[in-house]
Design a protein around this motif. Sequence first.
Motif, short mmCIF file in Angstrom:
data_model
loop_
_atom_site.label_atom_id
_atom_site.label_comp_id
_atom_site.label_asym_id
_atom_site.label_seq_id
_atom_site.Cartn_x
_atom_site.Cartn_y
_atom_site.Cartn_z
N GLY A 127 -37.54 70.67 135.87
CA GLY A 127 -38.43 69.90 136.55
C GLY A 127 -38.41 69.31 137.69
N VAL A 128 -37.29 68.56 137.90
CA VAL A 128 -36.82 67.97 138.98
C VAL A 128 -36.59 68.88 140.10
CG1 VAL A 128 -35.18 66.32 140.12
CG2 VAL A 128 -35.68 66.09 137.68
N TYR A 129 -35.88 69.75 139.69
CA TYR A 129 -35.78 71.06 140.72
C TYR A 129 -36.85 71.57 141.16
CZ TYR A 129 -34.96 75.68 142.14
OH TYR A 129 -34.87 77.04 143.03
N MET A 130 -37.84 71.97 140.41
CA MET A 130 -39.33 72.45 140.74
C MET A 130 -40.00 71.45 141.61
SD MET A 130 -42.83 72.87 139.86
CE MET A 130 -42.98 72.38 138.28
N VAL A 131 -39.98 70.40 141.47
CA VAL A 131 -40.66 69.34 142.23
C VAL A 131 -40.06 69.27 143.61
CG1 VAL A 131 -41.41 66.92 142.72
CG2 VAL A 131 -41.73 68.13 140.29
N THR A 132 -38.54 69.44 143.56
CA THR A 132 -38.11 69.20 144.68
C THR A 132 -38.18 70.46 145.61
OG1 THR A 132 -36.13 68.17 143.69
CG2 THR A 132 -35.81 69.01 145.96
N ARG A 133 -37.95 71.62 144.92
CA ARG A 133 -38.49 72.71 145.46
C ARG A 133 -39.80 72.87 146.17
NH1 ARG A 133 -35.49 76.20 147.78
NH2 ARG A 133 -34.23 77.10 145.92
N CYS A 134 -40.64 72.35 145.67
CA CYS A 134 -41.96 72.27 146.08
C CYS A 134 -42.58 71.20 147.22
CB CYS A 134 -43.46 72.14 144.86
SG CYS A 134 -42.98 73.76 143.88
N THR A 135 -41.39 70.52 147.52
CA THR A 135 -41.50 69.16 148.54
C THR A 135 -42.70 69.44 149.29
OG1 THR A 135 -39.37 68.65 148.15
CG2 THR A 135 -40.49 67.66 150.03
N PRO A 136 -42.75 70.55 150.00
CA PRO A 136 -43.70 70.59 151.18
C PRO A 136 -45.23 70.46 150.63
CG PRO A 136 -42.13 72.48 151.44
CD PRO A 136 -41.84 71.72 150.16
N LEU A 137 -45.38 70.92 149.55
CA LEU A 137 -46.59 70.77 148.72
C LEU A 137 -46.93 69.40 148.42
CD1 LEU A 137 -46.43 73.90 146.44
CD2 LEU A 137 -47.66 73.67 148.36
N PHE A 138 -45.85 68.62 147.92
CA PHE A 138 -46.34 67.28 147.82
C PHE A 138 -46.38 66.64 148.83
CE2 PHE A 138 -44.78 68.77 143.50
CZ PHE A 138 -45.36 67.92 142.63
N MET A 139 -45.83 66.96 150.04
CA MET A 139 -45.84 66.11 151.47
C MET A 139 -47.04 66.13 151.71
SD MET A 139 -43.45 64.71 152.27
CE MET A 139 -41.89 64.67 151.60
N VAL A 140 -48.08 66.91 151.50
CA VAL A 140 -49.44 66.87 152.02
C VAL A 140 -50.45 66.13 150.94
CG1 VAL A 140 -49.62 68.91 153.57
CG2 VAL A 140 -49.83 69.31 150.99
N SER A 141 -49.87 65.81 149.95
CA SER A 141 -50.96 64.93 149.06
C SER A 141 -50.16 63.75 148.50
CB SER A 141 -50.97 65.66 147.75
OG SER A 141 -51.53 65.03 146.86
N PRO A 142 -50.38 62.48 149.47
CA PRO A 142 -49.90 61.14 149.10
C PRO A 142 -50.10 60.71 147.65
CG PRO A 142 -50.85 61.33 151.34
CD PRO A 142 -51.21 62.51 150.70
N ASP A 143 -51.27 61.04 147.34
CA ASP A 143 -51.55 60.55 145.68
C ASP A 143 -50.91 61.29 144.96
OD1 ASP A 143 -53.72 59.31 146.86
OD2 ASP A 143 -55.33 60.91 146.69
N ALA A 144 -50.59 62.42 144.96
CA ALA A 144 -49.46 63.14 144.13
C ALA A 144 -48.27 62.50 144.03
CB ALA A 144 -49.30 64.60 144.33
N GLN A 145 -47.91 61.99 145.25
CA GLN A 145 -46.42 61.50 145.40
C GLN A 145 -46.51 60.02 144.67
OE1 GLN A 145 -45.92 60.70 149.46
NE2 GLN A 145 -46.02 62.88 150.07
N HIS A 146 -47.46 59.40 144.77
CA HIS A 146 -47.45 58.11 144.04
C HIS A 146 -47.78 58.21 142.40
CE1 HIS A 146 -49.87 56.27 147.77
NE2 HIS A 146 -48.51 56.11 147.72
N VAL A 147 -48.39 59.46 142.26
CA VAL A 147 -48.32 60.01 140.63
C VAL A 147 -46.90 60.07 140.08
CG1 VAL A 147 -49.13 61.42 138.78
CG2 VAL A 147 -50.87 60.40 140.58
N VAL A 148 -46.21 60.77 140.92
CA VAL A 148 -44.83 61.22 140.42
C VAL A 148 -44.05 59.98 140.67
CG1 VAL A 148 -42.83 62.57 141.22
CG2 VAL A 148 -44.92 63.56 141.49
N ALA A 149 -44.10 59.08 141.62
CA ALA A 149 -43.43 57.99 141.46
C ALA A 149 -43.74 56.96 140.31
CB ALA A 149 -43.63 57.07 142.64
N LEU A 150 -44.84 56.84 139.98
CA LEU A 150 -45.25 55.79 138.82
C LEU A 150 -44.72 56.84 137.41
CD1 LEU A 150 -46.76 53.51 138.94
CD2 LEU A 150 -49.11 54.75 138.10
N VAL A 151 -45.24 57.88 137.27
CA VAL A 151 -44.82 58.71 136.03
C VAL A 151 -43.17 58.19 135.98
CG1 VAL A 151 -44.32 60.82 135.04
CG2 VAL A 151 -46.53 60.23 136.10
N GLY A 152 -42.62 58.73 136.92
CA GLY A 152 -41.12 58.53 136.93
C GLY A 152 -40.68 57.16 136.23
N PHE A 153 -41.41 56.05 137.08
CA PHE A 153 -40.98 54.67 136.90
C PHE A 153 -41.26 54.19 135.37
CE2 PHE A 153 -42.54 50.41 136.20
CZ PHE A 153 -41.02 49.66 136.25
#
Lengths: 689, 147
Positions: A309-335
Amino acid sequence: MTPGIPTLLILIPALPLTATIVTAVFGRSALKQNSHRPVVLALLGSFVASLMMLAQVRQESEAKPSQMVGWETSVDLWNWAEVPNALNTPPAAHSASVQGIEHGLPAALPFRIDLTLRADALTSIMLAMVTFISLLVAIYASGYMHGDRGYWRFFSYIGLFVFSMTMLVSASNFVLLYVFWEAVGLCSYLLIGFWYEKPEAAAAGKKAFLVNRIGDFGFALALFLMWTTYGTLNFHDAHGIAGILGQTRLADPELYVGGGVATAICLLLMLGACGKSAQFPLHIWLPDAMEGPTPVSALIHAATMVTAGVYMVTRCTPLFMVSPDAQHVVALVGFVTAAIGGVIAMTQTDLKRVLAYSTISQLGYMFLGLGVATLGGITSGMFHLFTHAFFKALLFLGAGSVMHAMGGVVDMRRFGGLRRLMPTTHWTFLFGCLALAGVIPFAGFWSKDAIIAAVQERAHDEPEFLYLYWGALVVAFLTSVYTFRAFFMTFYGSERVPYEAGPNAHESPTSMTVPLTILAACALVVGAYFERTEGFAEFIKLTPSLAYEVVNSKNVEIVSQSHTLVGAISTLVALTGMGLAAFLYLGDESQVALLTRLLMPLYLLSHGKLFFDQIYNVLFVWPLWTLAQASYWIDRVLIDGLVDLVGRIPPKLAALLRPLQTGMVQFYALAMVWGVVILIFTLLTWPTH
Amino acid sequence: MDESALLENYLIVGALLFGTGLVGFFSRRNMIVMFLSAEMMLQGVSVNLVAWGRYHNDWGGQMLVIFILTVAACEAAIALAVVLTLFHKSGSLDIAIWQRMREENQPAYVDRDVSPDYQPDHQWPKLTPSGIEPKPDLEEITHRAHV
C-alpha cells in the motif's frame, strides 16, 4: 558480460516462478525435505539480479537524458488485451498524445493492456529489499519448518509470493498492479491458513481475505475512475498515449485533473492501500494473520506485502499532489493507525501480536510521512518502509526462534529470562528492539526521525500538522515502551520455560541464527549508511513519480536545523520509554500491577484491542449474518418448497400404475403378449388411406 | 409338393411349437418348466426363420438361427444359474414365491410363501478379499499443534 536491465527485470520474477512450479510438481514425490533448495537458489539468483539492476539503474539515472523527468525504462513482454475504440467520450483530462503538443485527442481511445515491466529507482530498491528479505526468510524457514508435513507446500507458496510481489513492484500498468495485488493477497491467504487443520488459522485466513476485499473494491473503483478520467491505465507513455504517471504528464502538471475527481481517485486508492497495509479502519486482519507460520509473518505480514500500500501511494504521488484533501486524509489515517497500534501493543501478552500491532503502528508512520506530501515526507515514508523491513523481519524471526525453542508457546507470561538460554536470539532481538524504538544509530532512528522532521516542516505551512507532530512523538514514546516491555518480559527476569518446551530447550539451529545475525547487522547499519550518504532520498528522487516539479517545488531542505532538534527530542523520548519499560518490567513487577489498577479503564481498553472486533461484529458482521440467515430461510422454505412441490407430482402419477406390479412373472409375460397382439391387430386394421 | 405347401407345413410346426411354449409359460409355476417353455417358443421362431429362408432361397434365415442357437445357449446358462440361486434362497422352484417382490400393499394372487422353517442346506463359500489393505498415515492424522 553483465545482462542488461530488460533481462534482469524478466529474470527477477521468472526465477521464483520457476522454483514454485518445480516445488509444486516435484515437492511431494521427489524433493520432500529438500523442497527449500530450488526456492532458496532461485531467491538467491533474484537477489543477485536485483543488486545488479540496482547498480545499473543508479548508473543510468545519473546519466539520464536531459529531457527526461526522472529516469525509467520499460520492457514490453506481450499484449494481454486490446479493445479498439473502447472509450468514445473524450475523457475529462486531456490525454495528450506524446508527440503532439496539441491536447487534441483521437476520437476514441483503445483499451490496451500490455504486460509491461518497468525499472526505475523506486522499483529497483523495492526489488532489492523484497528479494533480500525473502532470501533470508527462506533460509530461516528451512530450519523453522523442518519436519512439517507441508514443507514442500510452504516453499511453493513462498516462491509464488515472491513472484507476485516482484511483479507487483515492477508492473507498469494499473491493471497488472491490481492483478498482482490480488495475487499477493492470495498468497497471504494461503500462508495464513497454512495449518488449515487449526480452526483459528482457517478463520484468520478467511478474515484477512474478506477484509482485503473491501480495500480491493475501493482500488477497483479507483481504476475505473482513472480509466474514465485519463483514458489509459498505463504508468508510462506508450503507443502515443500519455500514461498516468508518464513523462508527458509529469512535464506538464496541467494535464492532471484536479478537484473532486482527483480527491475521489486518491481516496479510493487509499482505501485499497488501507486494506493491504492494514490501516485504520481495515487493520483488524493483521493481528489475526499471526496464526500463520512465523516466517510468513516476518516476510509477508511485516516486511513486504503489507508495504504494498505504501509503495502504491508513493507510486501515485502525482495523483495525490493535486488533491490536498486526500493528503490530509492519508496523514490522518496514518497517524490514527500509528496511535491505535501503539496503544494496543502496550498490553498484549502474545509476543507475535505485540509485533503485529507494532507493524500496524509503523505502517501508520509511513502513511503519515506520505501524507505530509513533501519530497522529504514521501522519501522518509519510503525510507521507513525500507528500514522497517529489516528490523521488523528480524524481530519476527527472533520471535519465531523463541517460539521454536518454547515448543510453540507465544504467551510472554509463560516464559522469561531466556537470555542465557538463547544468547544469539537475545542480542539480535535487542538490535531489532533498539531499531524499532528509534535509538541512535540504529536504522529505525534515521527513518522515523525523517518522518517526524518532515511532519514538523510541513507544520510551518499548515499549523494543523503540529498536532500530528506532537502525536507522532507520543507514539514514538509508546513504541519504545511496548518494544522494551516485550524484550524484558521475554529475555529478562527469572528464567521460566513452559512445559511444552521439554526438558532441554535450546538455541535455534544455525540455519535460523545466521539470517538473524545478518538482519541484526542490517538493522544496525542500513539507516546510518543511507543517511550519512544521503543516498536513499537522492536515489528515490530519481523515480519519475517523485522527480515531478510540483513535488520538487515543495522540496524544503531535507536536512535542516530542525532535523537535529527533532532527532534529539525523539532520542530523548525513546530513551525515556526504554527507561520506563526497564523500571516497570525489570525486577519484581509490583509497579505494573499498581499501574494497571490505577489505569484500569485504559488498561481494559488497550487489552481489549479498543474493541474493534466487537464493534465491527455489531455494526457489520451481525447485520450481514442476519441478512444471510433471512436469505437462507427464503431459499430453504420458499424456493425449495416450490421445487419440492414440482417434485411431488411424478410419485402421485406413479401411484396410479403401482397395482400393475404384482410380482407374478406370468402376469408380465401375458401383458407383453397382449401388447404385441394389440399392436399387430392395430397394424392390420389401420386404415391405410 | 410345391414350395408354398412345404412352407405351410413348417409354419404350422413352428406355430405349434410357439403356441405350446406360450401356454406352458403362462400355465406352469415350476421355474425349470417355464424355462423349457421359453426355449420352445424360441425354437418355434427358429423353425419359422428357416422355413422362410428356404422359401425365399435366402441363407439369411439360417444364419440368424445359428446366432439364435448360440445366444440361447448363453441365455440357458445364465437362466439356470438364476433359477439355482432362487432355489437356494427359497428351497422351492415355485415362481409364485417370488411374488413377494411385488409393490408394497398389493394383494398376492396366490397364497404361497417360503415356509418359515426352511433352512438353506448349503453354505456357499465367500470370496476372500484381495489386494493390500492401506495403512493409515499417522502423519496425516496428527499435525503440528503449534504455530
